[in-house]
Every structure is written in C-alpha cells, then in structure tokens.
Design a protein around this motif. Structure first.
Motif, short mmCIF file in Angstrom:
data_model
loop_
_atom_site.label_atom_id
_atom_site.label_comp_id
_atom_site.label_asym_id
_atom_site.label_seq_id
_atom_site.Cartn_x
_atom_site.Cartn_y
_atom_site.Cartn_z
N TRP A 33 2.65 10.60 -19.85
CA TRP A 33 3.29 9.42 -19.26
C TRP A 33 2.71 9.08 -17.89
N SER A 34 1.97 9.98 -17.28
CA SER A 34 1.34 9.65 -15.99
C SER A 34 0.05 8.87 -16.16
N GLY A 35 -0.44 8.74 -17.38
CA GLY A 35 -1.69 8.04 -17.65
C GLY A 35 -1.48 6.57 -17.97
N GLY A 36 -2.53 5.96 -18.53
CA GLY A 36 -2.46 4.55 -18.91
C GLY A 36 -2.88 3.60 -17.82
N CYS A 52 6.82 -0.35 -31.74
CA CYS A 52 5.35 -0.33 -31.76
C CYS A 52 4.85 1.11 -31.86
N VAL A 53 5.48 2.00 -31.10
CA VAL A 53 5.11 3.41 -31.15
C VAL A 53 5.37 3.98 -32.55
N ARG A 54 6.53 3.65 -33.09
CA ARG A 54 6.89 4.15 -34.42
C ARG A 54 5.90 3.65 -35.48
N PHE A 55 5.52 2.38 -35.38
CA PHE A 55 4.62 1.78 -36.36
C PHE A 55 3.24 2.43 -36.31
N VAL A 56 2.71 2.60 -35.10
CA VAL A 56 1.38 3.19 -34.95
C VAL A 56 1.39 4.65 -35.38
N LYS A 57 2.41 5.38 -35.00
CA LYS A 57 2.53 6.79 -35.38
C LYS A 57 2.58 6.95 -36.90
N GLY A 58 3.14 5.95 -37.58
CA GLY A 58 3.30 6.02 -39.03
C GLY A 58 2.00 6.07 -39.81
N PHE A 59 0.88 5.73 -39.19
CA PHE A 59 -0.41 5.79 -39.89
C PHE A 59 -0.93 7.22 -40.00
N GLY A 60 -0.34 8.13 -39.25
CA GLY A 60 -0.72 9.54 -39.36
C GLY A 60 -2.09 9.87 -38.80
N VAL A 61 -2.62 9.03 -37.93
CA VAL A 61 -3.92 9.26 -37.31
C VAL A 61 -3.69 9.98 -35.97
N PRO A 62 -4.55 10.93 -35.58
CA PRO A 62 -4.39 11.58 -34.27
C PRO A 62 -4.16 10.56 -33.18
N LEU A 63 -3.10 10.78 -32.38
CA LEU A 63 -2.61 9.74 -31.48
C LEU A 63 -2.40 10.27 -30.07
N LEU A 64 -2.98 9.58 -29.10
CA LEU A 64 -2.76 9.86 -27.68
C LEU A 64 -1.87 8.76 -27.12
N VAL A 65 -0.68 9.12 -26.64
CA VAL A 65 0.30 8.16 -26.12
C VAL A 65 0.32 8.26 -24.60
N LEU A 66 0.14 7.11 -23.94
CA LEU A 66 0.04 7.08 -22.48
C LEU A 66 1.05 6.11 -21.88
N GLY A 67 1.30 6.29 -20.57
CA GLY A 67 2.17 5.38 -19.84
C GLY A 67 1.42 4.12 -19.46
#
Length: 431
Positions: A132-135, A281-296
């Motif tokens: 969350w400190s990134g982005g 949006c987070v839920r939708f992207v996560k649903g593709f099951g692709v390695p995911l980096l989540v940032l602030g």
C-alpha cells in the motif's frame, strides 16, 4: 477452489514521513490502513514482510544516475548547494514535490516493497502481493511529479519482466498513470491501461488517442472520464475493457494501482465511487488468477484511504468485513459514524453520459482488436533478483548500499505480523 497465498509488505517507519504543512500527501494514511488490517484480524491470513530498502543502484534501472544521486543527497537542511538541480528535477518549495526530512528513505521503502512483491511473484512464493505504500505513478526518469519522486511501479514491472513475457498495468487512480505509460510507451512487453479524469485536470495527459508508439502501438490504453463517475458507470466500462485486454494480450502478470483519490469525498478528486465500486475492480482483476501485484497510489481524505485499502485487503483475502470500524489507535478519525463503507454524494452529478461511455468503450475495444495476438518472447539468461544477488555472502563483504535480509526472496518475514504495529509520532495527520 485453491486458496490464494497473499504476501503483504509493510515497514514500521512508513507512516512517519511528513511532506510539510498543508501538503495533501500524507504517508500517515498507510499507517492508518495498517492499523485497520491489524484490528480487523486480516493480518492473520497474510504473509507479512518488512521490505528491504531499495538501493540507489536498483533505482537506476529506470531513473537517471544524477537524479537518484540528487535525491539521496538533498535534505531540508542542505538545499542551497542543490538549487540548480532542484529546478532541473522539479523538486522544491515551488513545486508539488517538496524536499522533506527522510525523502529518500520513503522512496527506498516504497520501491523496495514493490520490488520485493515482484520477486515473490516471480518465484511463485505467493499469488498476490500487496504494497500500500507503492503506486507512485507520476515519477519520470529524471523528474519528480505529482508528489512522486521514484516510480516504484516501473521498477517492479522491470523485475517482473525478467520472468514474464507480458505484464499488464492497470490504474484506477483518478489521475492518469503518465509516468508508467511513458516508461513503456514504445514496447509491447507491457500494456498500460488507465481509467482517469481527463481534461483540465492533473497531469493533463491520457487521451484516448494516446495508443503507444513504434513496437508499442496499441499497447497503451486510455479511458478518459468526466466528473461524478459512480460505481455502476465505472463497472460498465472497466470490466469489458479489462476482459478484452485479457483475451487479446494474455498477460502472465498484472500490476494493479489502486489510487483511492477516485473515491467519493476525496480532498483532490471529483469521482463518486464507493469502497464497493472501487474494490469490485480488485475483485474482478483477481478473478483471472494471474500473478498480481496490488499497490496504493493517490488518496487525500486519509480516513477514506485507510478504509479503502483495508477493505481491498479483505477483497484479496476473500474475507468479508463487518460494517463497524473496530477500535484501534486511530478510531476517532472515523467519526461520526465509525462505519467502514462510504455513501456516495447525492449532490454530485455524474457528467459521464451512458451513450458517451458506450462510444468510448467501443473505440477502446476496436483499438484492442487491432492487435495481432499476444506478443511472444523467449526468456533466456534471467538476471539475478536485486534482493538476492548477495545471498550467501559474508556480512563484511556485502554491498553497503543493500540492506541484508533474512528471507530468501529478499524480505524480512514477521514471526508475528502484529510486530509491525507502527510507533506513534506522525505530524499533521488531519485531512
């Protein structure tokens, strides 16, 4: 369904940096979000790590040597010798990127955590990594911009590209992700996709006609929006565009920037999204099951930023949260209702007409259809991970620029995640 492994990166010092009186960027919001993650018990489902501090050499994988050196040397007490460079690099009192105490250390924390998340994903040590400190998406190769000095996103994507032929970057901050787009504008190895307020609004870039150039033509996707964007309208454009990108580009890793300034009631924003709309949006992207980096990213009504990022941590974990804010050290910030979710403003008109959104969506989809299929690349001679290149070396032989870590993938894991509860002492924490 296989439970996804989630790595979470947090440094106890990250909330103590202070941009100056009246400045809207307040790192304290990260500390507040962390306290919500602790008080709701979400941390028990996370693998919690303290990130390494990114070394100057790591930052120069994207940023210019002289720019990084300047940032590492300048301080509020020593601006006079750097006046020419401050003007050159857009840093100082007359810009939105001031010189503040600990400036470079904050960049090291944010960048180190994003790089560490990329390394974890590269090695299959987790399915989702959160920082969350990134982005900090506005920083350029040799220029600070929009409260951003070092572009941790670009550094993380460069790390991902060691193992992934195609990386997708998605930006739901209200501001255009210009620094990331610019970095990868001429390559097909990275597709950037930004949904943002366009027009008389910072940074003034991100027209639908900005498609990329040379080998990267059609690999920059921009969806310009107007004021008052609500949950239903946002979902109506976000999902078909992302679904089409996944179909034609087939990324093997995704970076999602979750700037919270697109929420209703933001100090600098003008959208009308709730936590549920933003989190969808987070839920939708996560649903593709692709390695995911989540940032602030952005977010300037700090109580709402904390709500958002704690909620989206729960979305990543598939763990519903109650409506009542649990007691924590910053409980009084959530007055008067002490509730998690936000109510959209009834007074804010949505200037995004349905017909116009449909036309823009159609144009974006047609541009994506121009792609000839997902680009391929044979990855050979993978460079070593930044955080592990000194693994096994004796302490006295280690690079003094590199903080030595205990975790084999480059981050220090907490024996008990609550040990990352931050210390008191932040300044100017009002909204």
């Amino acid at each position: 369904m296989v439970k996804q492994r989630v790595s979470y990166f947090y440094d106890t010092d990250v909330g103590h940096f202070y941009y100056g009186p009246g400045h809207p960027m307040k790192p304290h919001r990260i500390k507040m979000a962390h306290h919500l993650i602790l008080s709701t018990g979400l941390y028990r489902k996370l693998d919690v790590y303290r990130p390494h501090l990114a070394a100057p050499l790591e930052m120069t994988r994207f940023h210019s040597d002289d720019y990084v050196k300047f940032l590492s040397k300048v301080s509020p007490e020593s601006t006079r010798p750097f006046l020419q460079q401050m003007a050159q690099f857009n840093v100082g009192e007359c810009t939105d990127c001031p010189v503040y105490e600990g400036l470079f250390e904050f960049q090291q924390i944010a960048s180190g955590a994003s790089i560490d998340g990329a390394v974890k994903l590269n090695h299959g040590a987790c399915d989702v990594a959160i920082n969350w400190s990134g982005g900090l998406h506005h920083a350029k190769k040799a220029e600070a911009s929009g409260f951003c000095y070092i572009n941790d996103i670009v550094l993380a994507i460069l790390e991902l590209l060691k193992y992934h032929a195609r990386v997708l970057y998605i930006d739901i901050d209200i501001h255009h992700g210009d620094g990331v787009e610019e970095a990868f504008y001429c390559t097909d190895r990275v597709m950037t996709c930004s949904f943002h307020k366009y027009g008389d609004f910072f940074p003034g870039t991100g027209a639908i006609t900005d498609l990329g150039a040379k080998k990267g033509k059609y690999y920059s996707v921009n969806f310009p929006l107007k004021e008052g964007m609500d949950d239903a309208s946002y979902q109506s454009v976000f999902e078909p565009v992302i679904e089409k990108i996944m179909e034609v580009y087939k990324p093997t890793a995704i970076v999602l920037q979750c700037g919270a300034d697109s929420l209703t009631g933001d100090r600098l924003g003008c959208f009308n999204l709730t936590l549920k709309g933003h989190g969808e949006c987070v839920r939708f992207v996560k649903g593709f099951g692709v390695p995911l980096l989540v940032l602030g990213g952005g977010g300037y009504t700090i109580r709402n930023v904390a709500r958002c990022w704690a909620y989206e941590t729960s979305v990543v974990l598939d763990t519903p949260l109650g409506e009542d804010i649990p007691y924590n050290d910053y409980y009084e910030y959530y007055a008067p209702d002490f509730k998690l979710h936000l109510t959209p403003s009834m007074a804010m008109e949505n200037l995004n007409e349905r017909e116009e959104l449909e036309r823009t969506t159609q144009e974006v989809l047609e541009n994506l259809s121009a792609l000839k299929g997902a680009p391929s690349l044979t990855l050979q001679d993978v460079p070593p991970d930044w955080a592990t290149r000194d693994a096994g070396a004796a302490a006295d032989a280690a690079d003094p620029d590199v903080r030595q870590m205990t975790d084999k993938d480059g981050a220090e894991k907490a024996e008990h995640p609550a040990e990352f509860e931050p210390k008191e002492g932040a300044m100017d924490t009002t909204d």
